[in-house]
Design a protein around this motif. Sequence first.
Motif, mmCIF file in Angstrom:
data_model
loop_
_atom_site.group_PDB
_atom_site.id
_atom_site.type_symbol
_atom_site.label_atom_id
_atom_site.label_comp_id
_atom_site.label_asym_id
_atom_site.label_seq_id
_atom_site.Cartn_x
_atom_site.Cartn_y
_atom_site.Cartn_z
ATOM 1 N N ASN A 54 0.818 -1.219 0.000
ATOM 2 C CA ASN A 54 0.000 0.000 0.000
ATOM 3 C C ASN A 54 0.850 1.268 0.000
ATOM 4 O O ASN A 54 0.347 2.348 0.254
ATOM 5 N N TRP A 55 2.139 1.120 -0.229
ATOM 6 C CA TRP A 55 3.084 2.225 -0.304
ATOM 7 C C TRP A 55 3.285 2.908 1.046
ATOM 8 O O TRP A 55 3.590 4.087 1.130
ATOM 9 N N CYS A 106 8.893 11.468 -1.268
ATOM 10 C CA CYS A 106 8.007 11.248 -0.119
ATOM 11 C C CYS A 106 6.608 11.800 -0.344
ATOM 12 O O CYS A 106 5.647 11.305 0.252
ATOM 13 N N ASN A 107 6.470 12.800 -1.200
ATOM 14 C CA ASN A 107 5.139 13.309 -1.510
ATOM 15 C C ASN A 107 4.300 12.236 -2.187
ATOM 16 O O ASN A 107 3.078 12.203 -2.026
ATOM 17 N N THR A 108 4.950 11.331 -2.922
ATOM 18 C CA THR A 108 4.239 10.236 -3.578
ATOM 19 C C THR A 108 3.505 9.375 -2.567
ATOM 20 O O THR A 108 2.386 8.926 -2.816
ATOM 21 N N LEU A 114 -4.147 9.824 -1.049
ATOM 22 C CA LEU A 114 -5.237 10.717 -1.441
ATOM 23 C C LEU A 114 -5.836 10.284 -2.781
ATOM 24 O O LEU A 114 -7.060 10.243 -2.927
ATOM 25 N N MET A 115 -5.004 9.926 -3.738
ATOM 26 C CA MET A 115 -5.504 9.503 -5.049
ATOM 27 C C MET A 115 -6.367 8.250 -4.909
ATOM 28 O O MET A 115 -7.354 8.093 -5.616
ATOM 29 N N GLY A 116 -6.020 7.372 -3.981
ATOM 30 C CA GLY A 116 -6.761 6.136 -3.773
ATOM 31 C C GLY A 116 -8.115 6.332 -3.111
ATOM 32 O O GLY A 116 -9.018 5.518 -3.275
ATOM 33 N N THR A 117 -8.267 7.418 -2.361
ATOM 34 C CA THR A 117 -9.540 7.655 -1.659
ATOM 35 C C THR A 117 -10.574 8.329 -2.541
ATOM 36 O O THR A 117 -11.765 8.253 -2.266
ATOM 37 N N ARG A 171 0.955 7.583 -11.673
ATOM 38 C CA ARG A 171 1.375 6.720 -10.568
ATOM 39 C C ARG A 171 1.611 7.512 -9.282
ATOM 40 O O ARG A 171 2.002 6.952 -8.269
ATOM 41 N N GLY A 172 1.434 8.829 -9.330
ATOM 42 C CA GLY A 172 1.615 9.660 -8.150
ATOM 43 C C GLY A 172 3.026 10.186 -7.965
ATOM 44 O O GLY A 172 3.325 10.813 -6.947
#
Length: 185
Positions: A54-55, A106-108, A114-117, A171-172
């Motif tokens: 989950n990164w 680290c921002n990724t 956030l992108m996943g929600t 991919r973020g």
Amino acid sequence: MAITRTIFWRRLDTDGLERLLVTEDDHGIFVKGTILTTENGGCRLDHDWRLDSNWATLRAAVSREGADGQKTLRLDRAGASWTVNGQTRPDLDGASDVDLSLTPFCNTLALRRLMGTGGDRIMLDIAYIDGATLSVARSRQAYDRINNRCFRYRDLGLAMGFEALIDVDDRGFVTRYEGLFERRG
């Protein structure tokens, strides 16, 4: 089967370059980066990460070589707790992840959450590593979705008041961090 990506970022505010390797396989996500910068008298900073599927950071190891000598640091997650160089750090309990200054990588970690929600905002407590000193402190950050590829970063902790727009790929991974970084490959 392992998939490896190579990413390069250039600093916009000073001379600097980073090379990042991201490998995803059945055992997790492994990240290795090398930063060369003239900031703070110049240094080479190597960082090595182990992330879950989950990164989320499981381990981050950093070594810094500069005019002031060589320093190393290691953070390990144990549930909701963190250790720094093997020492329990209760002040970091509940921190959702790690943020290492000097890299947009680290921002990724936050942006993928956030992108996943599908939501428009996320606020996180993080274990912040100052790349110049390798000190670790708790801080707070917020990310606001502008659109699917652009986000506003807001520091609500150690650098309160700092804001920047961040553009990302699908991919973020950061493609442009306003005033600080731009992707070169």
